[in-house]
Design an enzyme around this catalytic site. Structure first.
Site, PDB file in Angstrom:
ATOM      1  N   SER A  39      27.536 -14.491 -25.989  1.00  0.00           N
ATOM      2  CA  SER A  39      26.334 -14.010 -26.404  1.00  0.00           C
ATOM      3  C   SER A  39      26.664 -13.150 -27.775  1.00  0.00           C
ATOM      4  O   SER A  39      25.833 -12.956 -28.698  1.00  0.00           O
ATOM      5  CB  SER A  39      25.492 -13.405 -25.651  1.00  0.00           C
ATOM      6  OG  SER A  39      25.898 -12.433 -25.334  1.00  0.00           O
ATOM      7  N   LYS A  93      25.130  -5.887 -25.694  1.00  0.00           N
ATOM      8  CA  LYS A  93      24.332  -6.362 -26.930  1.00  0.00           C
ATOM      9  C   LYS A  93      24.258  -5.445 -27.849  1.00  0.00           C
ATOM     10  O   LYS A  93      25.055  -4.228 -28.060  1.00  0.00           O
ATOM     11  CB  LYS A  93      22.736  -6.720 -26.505  1.00  0.00           C
ATOM     12  CG  LYS A  93      22.584  -7.549 -25.499  1.00  0.00           C
ATOM     13  CD  LYS A  93      22.896  -8.993 -25.581  1.00  0.00           C
ATOM     14  CE  LYS A  93      22.568  -9.841 -24.244  1.00  0.00           C
ATOM     15  NZ  LYS A  93      23.013 -11.305 -24.642  1.00  0.00           N
TER      16      LYS A  93
END
Length: 219
Positions: A39, A93
């Protein structure tokens, strides 16, 4: 709108922090973290092992601020946090939206409070993503909006919501080791799988280690 660029001072602070970690690391200061999915590609690869600075965002007194390099959370930081839907799982993230921000995504452009972000770290793998629309999202107080750099392959705040402030563990600091890892290894959790992974590491440590990624500061 553009994220603040790196400076020599930031590099110096990162080196100093790394030295402190090496000498005085405890569970209150640093945590090791392994990247299990793609990701955050191509900034962070599957198999990258990180040091996470746990005290940089900590609650602190004015006296302690004189001695330790505390900082406020800011847009563009790569953060590690407890996944809101399962706090036993840690996610990594990039922080995109701060409390009070309005975040919206048209195609491959993210807008914060109506201004387009210039992002030089993102990766797109789906040609159809240029037509997608997400939001708008209004970030509530004491919460943050986080997204993966690999925008077409990231489960992030677009899908499961905001990150509470008290779920944030720290800032991703540096890659201390990187090892070529299968994309589905995080699903291989049986005792047999673990033995195979250990055997692979024992036999291929030198050939599968990505030496060029060692001690890389995370931006």
């Amino acid at each position: 709108m553009e994220f603040r660029k790196s400076t020599a001072r930031e590099y110096f602070e990162s080196i100093v922090i790394t030295a402190i970690i090496a000498l005085f690391a405890t569970t209150f200061v640093v945590q090791a973290f392994k990247i299990p999915t793609g990701s955050m590609e191509s900034n962070l690869l599957i198999g990258d092992h990180l040091f996470v600075n746990k005290f940089i965002y900590g609650m602190h007194s004015a006296i302690m601020s004189r001695f330790l390099p505390y900082k406020e959370l800011k847009r563009g930081d790569v953060i590690v946090f407890k996944y809101p839907n399962n706090p036993e799982v840690a996610y990594v993230k990039r922080l995109i939206g701060e409390p009070g921000d309005k975040v919206e995504m048209f195609g491959r452009t993210v807008y914060v409070n109506g201004q387009a972000l210039k992002e030089n770290y993102t990766q797109y793998i789906d040609p159809g993503s240029i037509y997608e629309h997400y939001g708008p999202y209004l970030v509530p107080a004491d919460h943050y909006f986080a997204m993966g750099d690999n925008r077409d392959n990231s489960q992030d705040s677009r899908f499961w919501g905001f990150v509470p402030r008290d779920h944030i563990i720290g800032k991703a600091l540096m890659i201390y080791w990187s090892y070529e890892t299968p994309r589905d290894e995080y699903l291989q959790t049986s005792a047999t799988d673990k033995m195979k992974q250990f055997a692979d590491l024992f036999m291929n440590f030198f050939t599968k280690t990505r030496w060029s990624r060692s001690f890389r500061i995370i931006r």
